[in-house]
Design an enzyme around this catalytic site. Structure first.
Site, PDB file in Angstrom:
ATOM      1  N   GLY A  73       2.804   1.817  10.731  1.00  0.00           N
ATOM      2  CA  GLY A  73       3.731   2.928  10.569  1.00  0.00           C
ATOM      3  C   GLY A  73       4.464   3.315  11.835  1.00  0.00           C
ATOM      4  O   GLY A  73       5.090   4.370  11.904  1.00  0.00           O
ATOM      5  N   LYS A  94       0.123   4.267  -0.197  1.00  0.00           N
ATOM      6  CA  LYS A  94      -0.508   5.439   0.440  1.00  0.00           C
ATOM      7  C   LYS A  94      -0.323   6.691  -0.438  1.00  0.00           C
ATOM      8  O   LYS A  94      -0.293   6.580  -1.651  1.00  0.00           O
ATOM      9  CB  LYS A  94       0.036   5.640   1.854  1.00  0.00           C
ATOM     10  CG  LYS A  94      -0.060   4.371   2.683  1.00  0.00           C
ATOM     11  CD  LYS A  94       0.180   4.610   4.143  1.00  0.00           C
ATOM     12  CE  LYS A  94       0.200   3.278   4.871  1.00  0.00           C
ATOM     13  NZ  LYS A  94       0.282   3.394   6.304  1.00  0.00           N
ATOM     14  N   ASN A 127       0.864  -1.178   0.000  1.00  0.00           N
ATOM     15  CA  ASN A 127       0.000   0.000   0.000  1.00  0.00           C
ATOM     16  C   ASN A 127       0.904   1.233   0.000  1.00  0.00           C
ATOM     17  O   ASN A 127       1.516   1.552   1.011  1.00  0.00           O
ATOM     18  CB  ASN A 127      -0.883  -0.046   1.258  1.00  0.00           C
ATOM     19  CG  ASN A 127      -1.662   1.235   1.477  1.00  0.00           C
ATOM     20  OD1 ASN A 127      -1.776   2.062   0.570  1.00  0.00           O
ATOM     21  ND2 ASN A 127      -2.204   1.399   2.685  1.00  0.00           N
ATOM     22  N   GLU A 157      -6.614   4.262   8.299  1.00  0.00           N
ATOM     23  CA  GLU A 157      -6.399   5.702   8.112  1.00  0.00           C
ATOM     24  C   GLU A 157      -7.683   6.366   7.621  1.00  0.00           C
ATOM     25  O   GLU A 157      -8.008   7.489   8.002  1.00  0.00           O
ATOM     26  CB  GLU A 157      -5.221   5.938   7.157  1.00  0.00           C
ATOM     27  CG  GLU A 157      -3.896   5.703   7.869  1.00  0.00           C
ATOM     28  CD  GLU A 157      -2.752   5.268   6.980  1.00  0.00           C
ATOM     29  OE1 GLU A 157      -2.819   5.417   5.758  1.00  0.00           O
ATOM     30  OE2 GLU A 157      -1.759   4.754   7.538  1.00  0.00           O
ATOM     31  N   SER A 173       3.777  -2.656  10.187  1.00  0.00           N
ATOM     32  CA  SER A 173       5.241  -2.694  10.276  1.00  0.00           C
ATOM     33  C   SER A 173       5.843  -4.049   9.884  1.00  0.00           C
ATOM     34  O   SER A 173       6.757  -4.529  10.548  1.00  0.00           O
ATOM     35  CB  SER A 173       5.691  -2.269  11.671  1.00  0.00           C
ATOM     36  OG  SER A 173       5.251  -0.952  11.956  1.00  0.00           O
ATOM     37  N   GLY A 186       2.888  -1.173   4.289  1.00  0.00           N
ATOM     38  CA  GLY A 186       2.971   0.242   3.950  1.00  0.00           C
ATOM     39  C   GLY A 186       4.417   0.635   3.677  1.00  0.00           C
ATOM     40  O   GLY A 186       4.940   0.459   2.571  1.00  0.00           O
ATOM     41  N   GLY A 187       5.083   1.123   4.705  1.00  0.00           N
ATOM     42  CA  GLY A 187       6.443   1.677   4.584  1.00  0.00           C
ATOM     43  C   GLY A 187       7.407   0.852   3.746  1.00  0.00           C
ATOM     44  O   GLY A 187       8.060   1.371   2.821  1.00  0.00           O
ATOM     45  N   GLU A 231      -5.037  -5.414  10.615  1.00  0.00           N
ATOM     46  CA  GLU A 231      -3.979  -4.425  10.818  1.00  0.00           C
ATOM     47  C   GLU A 231      -4.208  -3.707  12.144  1.00  0.00           C
ATOM     48  O   GLU A 231      -4.992  -2.734  12.201  1.00  0.00           O
ATOM     49  CB  GLU A 231      -4.004  -3.393   9.691  1.00  0.00           C
ATOM     50  CG  GLU A 231      -3.822  -3.987   8.312  1.00  0.00           C
ATOM     51  CD  GLU A 231      -3.302  -2.929   7.345  1.00  0.00           C
ATOM     52  OE1 GLU A 231      -2.173  -3.102   6.874  1.00  0.00           O
ATOM     53  OE2 GLU A 231      -3.984  -1.934   7.112  1.00  0.00           O
ATOM     54  N   HIS A 258      -9.407   0.908   5.163  1.00  0.00           N
ATOM     55  CA  HIS A 258      -8.108   1.075   5.823  1.00  0.00           C
ATOM     56  C   HIS A 258      -8.280   1.952   7.068  1.00  0.00           C
ATOM     57  O   HIS A 258      -9.076   2.899   7.063  1.00  0.00           O
ATOM     58  CB  HIS A 258      -7.103   1.714   4.855  1.00  0.00           C
ATOM     59  CG  HIS A 258      -5.692   1.652   5.369  1.00  0.00           C
ATOM     60  ND1 HIS A 258      -5.211   2.548   6.290  1.00  0.00           N
ATOM     61  CD2 HIS A 258      -4.687   0.781   5.123  1.00  0.00           C
ATOM     62  CE1 HIS A 258      -3.951   2.235   6.572  1.00  0.00           C
ATOM     63  NE2 HIS A 258      -3.615   1.167   5.883  1.00  0.00           N
TER      64      HIS A 258
END
Ligand code: PEP
Length: 251
Positions: free
Chosen positions: A173, A11, A9, A97, A213, A234-235, A167, A95
């Site tokens: 993150g 983002k 993802n 967020e 993470s 993500g990251g 998640e 998600h």
């Protein structure tokens, strides 16, 4: 029996040029992979470009969100039909967020899920508890509400292409990962819930991804858990070398 999925993802990151470059690197490094699904979710503006770059590779394309209408007077929104037109096979919905920053409700997420399925695309439904909810022993109630709400009125047949991503919000993150045992416990709980809400076929066949993470140094342990069928990342999905390593997890 459940083909693993590693999904990135991106983002709100990467311009069109940067997305083209990253997806080209991934397409080159991952061209031989066929025993696991690989998905990347760039920003809307880069979808069509990335679709073109990865078209002869095993990488599939996802959108990070959608609006639950087909077309019409919905300024600023994008529907599953338009995402399919841009080359998507999957759409991430719910998600954390979006739940937190945009107040998305389970009902709204459920409407999106139906529209994604109607279009013939595959939804990745995200669920997860906050740290406060976990510490107050509300985690299982919260996850149950999110699953029941997100999957409301779906038939067992419609569940065939639904992917769930667990998640924990406190692990997204933050560099804090749920331990493999913590994640496995929750995944096993979710599978049990699917059995209760649908049937044992749905429980056995639904892929449940872990997100929060996931990095090259913890992916193997997470992926060796019985009920963890993949990762939503993500990251670490923004770096070609890291994401390639995640796809090449060993379990
Ligand atoms: C995510 O946003 O879905 C996510 C899991 O992010 P990260 O891997 O950076 O924690």
């Amino acid at each position: 029996m459940r083909k693993p999925i590693i999904a990135g993802n991106w983002k709100l990151n990467k311009t069109i040029a940067e997305s083209r470059e990253l997806s080209a690197q991934l397409a080159k490094s991952l061209k031989e992979i066929d025993d696991r699904e690989i998905i990347i979710a760039p920003v809307y503006t880069a979808l069509a470009t990335v679709a073109d770059v990865i078209k002869s590779s095993p990488i599939q394309l996802a959108a990070q969100n959608c609006y639950p209408e087909k077309d019409g007077a919905f300024t600023g929104e994008v529907s599953p039909e338009f995402l399919q037109d841009a080359g998507c096979q999957y759409i991430i919905i719910g998600h954390s967020e979006r739940r937190q920053l945009l107040n998305e409700t389970d009902h709204f997420i459920n409407q999106k899920l139906f529209r994604v399925l109607e279009t013939g695309l595959k939804p990745i439904l995200c669920i997860g508890e906050t740290l406060q909810e976990r510490e107050n022993n509300r985690m299982l109630d919260v996850l149950t509400t999110q699953i029941k709400g997100g999957l409301a009125n779906l038939t067992a047949k419609q569940m065939a292409t639904v992917v769930i991503a667990y998640e924990p919000v406190w692990a997204i993150g933050t560099g804090k990962t749920a331990s493999a045992e913590q994640a496995e416990d929750v995944h096993s709980f979710i599978r049990g819930l699917l059995q209760e809400l649908f049937d044992s076929k749905v429980a056995t066949q639904t892929r449940i991804l872990y997100g929060g993470s996931v990095k090259p140094n913890n992916v193997d342990e997470l992926m060796s858990q019985k009920n963890i069928d993949g990762a939503l990342v993500g990251g670490a999905s923004l770096n070609a070398e890291d994401f390639v390593r995640l796809v090449q997890f060993e379990n």
